[in-house]
Write a protein that holds these residues in place. Structure first.
Motif, mmCIF file in Angstrom:
data_model
loop_
_atom_site.group_PDB
_atom_site.id
_atom_site.type_symbol
_atom_site.label_atom_id
_atom_site.label_comp_id
_atom_site.label_asym_id
_atom_site.label_seq_id
_atom_site.Cartn_x
_atom_site.Cartn_y
_atom_site.Cartn_z
ATOM 1 N N LEU A 157 45.511 48.263 41.187
ATOM 2 C CA LEU A 157 45.283 48.950 42.451
ATOM 3 C C LEU A 157 44.803 50.387 42.262
ATOM 4 O O LEU A 157 44.383 51.024 43.221
ATOM 5 N N ASN A 158 44.860 50.889 41.034
ATOM 6 C CA ASN A 158 44.472 52.274 40.748
ATOM 7 C C ASN A 158 42.982 52.317 40.412
ATOM 8 O O ASN A 158 42.580 52.372 39.252
ATOM 9 N N GLU A 159 42.161 52.298 41.442
ATOM 10 C CA GLU A 159 40.712 52.220 41.247
ATOM 11 C C GLU A 159 40.159 53.476 40.588
ATOM 12 O O GLU A 159 39.190 53.408 39.821
ATOM 13 N N THR A 175 43.687 41.381 32.221
ATOM 14 C CA THR A 175 44.760 41.770 33.130
ATOM 15 C C THR A 175 46.096 41.321 32.567
ATOM 16 O O THR A 175 46.262 40.154 32.203
ATOM 17 N N ARG A 176 47.011 42.266 32.472
ATOM 18 C CA ARG A 176 48.378 41.962 32.052
ATOM 19 C C ARG A 176 49.206 41.733 33.315
ATOM 20 O O ARG A 176 49.497 42.658 34.063
ATOM 21 N N LEU A 181 56.466 48.053 36.060
ATOM 22 C CA LEU A 181 57.313 48.179 37.246
ATOM 23 C C LEU A 181 57.194 49.592 37.801
ATOM 24 O O LEU A 181 57.623 50.557 37.167
ATOM 25 N N HIS A 182 56.572 49.719 38.972
ATOM 26 C CA HIS A 182 56.476 50.989 39.672
ATOM 27 C C HIS A 182 57.564 51.069 40.735
ATOM 28 O O HIS A 182 58.330 50.117 40.939
ATOM 29 N N ASP A 188 50.313 44.201 38.462
ATOM 30 C CA ASP A 188 49.435 43.714 37.403
ATOM 31 C C ASP A 188 48.672 44.914 36.849
ATOM 32 O O ASP A 188 48.348 45.852 37.586
ATOM 33 N N MET A 189 48.372 44.858 35.554
ATOM 34 C CA MET A 189 47.749 46.004 34.893
ATOM 35 C C MET A 189 46.423 45.608 34.267
ATOM 36 O O MET A 189 46.320 44.596 33.559
#
Length: 204
Positions: A157-159, A175-176, A181-182, A188-189
């Motif tokens: 989500l961090n464009e 993609t991991r 955990l935020h 997903d990373m």
């Protein structure tokens, strides 16, 4: 039990040297953190966008100074390398306004791997500071120290972070799933990487 492969980066490669300052285009400089930078770190972690993508916050300048001490000590422990991104503004000693942070963390010198991390203060965003700093850091890590692989990971989500990685030549490898955990739950990373020999952008 002896290893079959010698360490790619021998012990002491960082610890036995002074952490350098690294020039960046447009008059910017990567320099080691100083205790006097604590107000800038405190301001950074008060920013909602930075807080959103990090697990910790700094509530006082004393806490910020503790972080800076940890970042400085990491160089000599060879567990990390952290720089303030500054605009020296004509000061010969590299003082000046802190604009952001760039770092190598989770160092594994034996196999020449590390993870990149960065943030930029709100007033300095939109000027290409992060990708330029990341590109300079990668060039130094490959050419001066001998790293083989640099990774970075960010929430899908961090464009903005994804754009930084792409501009600095870090290939999106995959993609991991549920990789981090935020405060608002699992994310997903995206995993990006550069390896030695990929070539680095000449200009950003």
């Amino acid at each position: 039990m002896p290893y079959l492969v010698p360490p790619l980066i021998p012990p002491g490669r960082l610890a036995d040297s002074v952490q350098p300052s690294l020039p960046v285009s447009d008059g910017l400089l990567l320099r080691p953190w100083r205790c006097a930078d604590a107000p800038a770190v405190l301001a950074a972690f008060a920013d909602p966008a930075i807080q959103h993508w990090h697990l910790r916050r700094a509530d006082t300048e004393d806490e910020a100074r503790d972080w800076i001490d940890q970042w400085r000590n990491a160089w000599y422990c060879e567990t990390g390398a952290h720089w303030a991104v500054v605009r020296p503004e004509g000061a010969a000693d590299g003082t000046g306004k802190v604009l952001g942070r760039i770092a190598l963390r989770s160092l594994i010198p034996a196999i020449g791997q590390a993870e990149c991390a960065y943030w930029v203060l709100p007033a300095a965003r939109g000027r290409g500071i992060a990708p330029r700093a990341l590109s300079v850091l990668a060039r130094w890590a490959f050419e001066e120290i001998g790293f083989e692989r640099l990774e970075l990971a960010h929430s899908v989500l961090n464009e903005a972070s994804c754009r930084v990685a792409a501009k600095a030549g870090f290939t999106l490898e995959g993609t991991r799933r549920r990789g981090h955990l935020h405060a608002d739950g699992w994310h997903d990373m995206h995993v990006h990487a550069r390896i030695r020999g990929d070539g680095l952008p000449d200009r950003l």
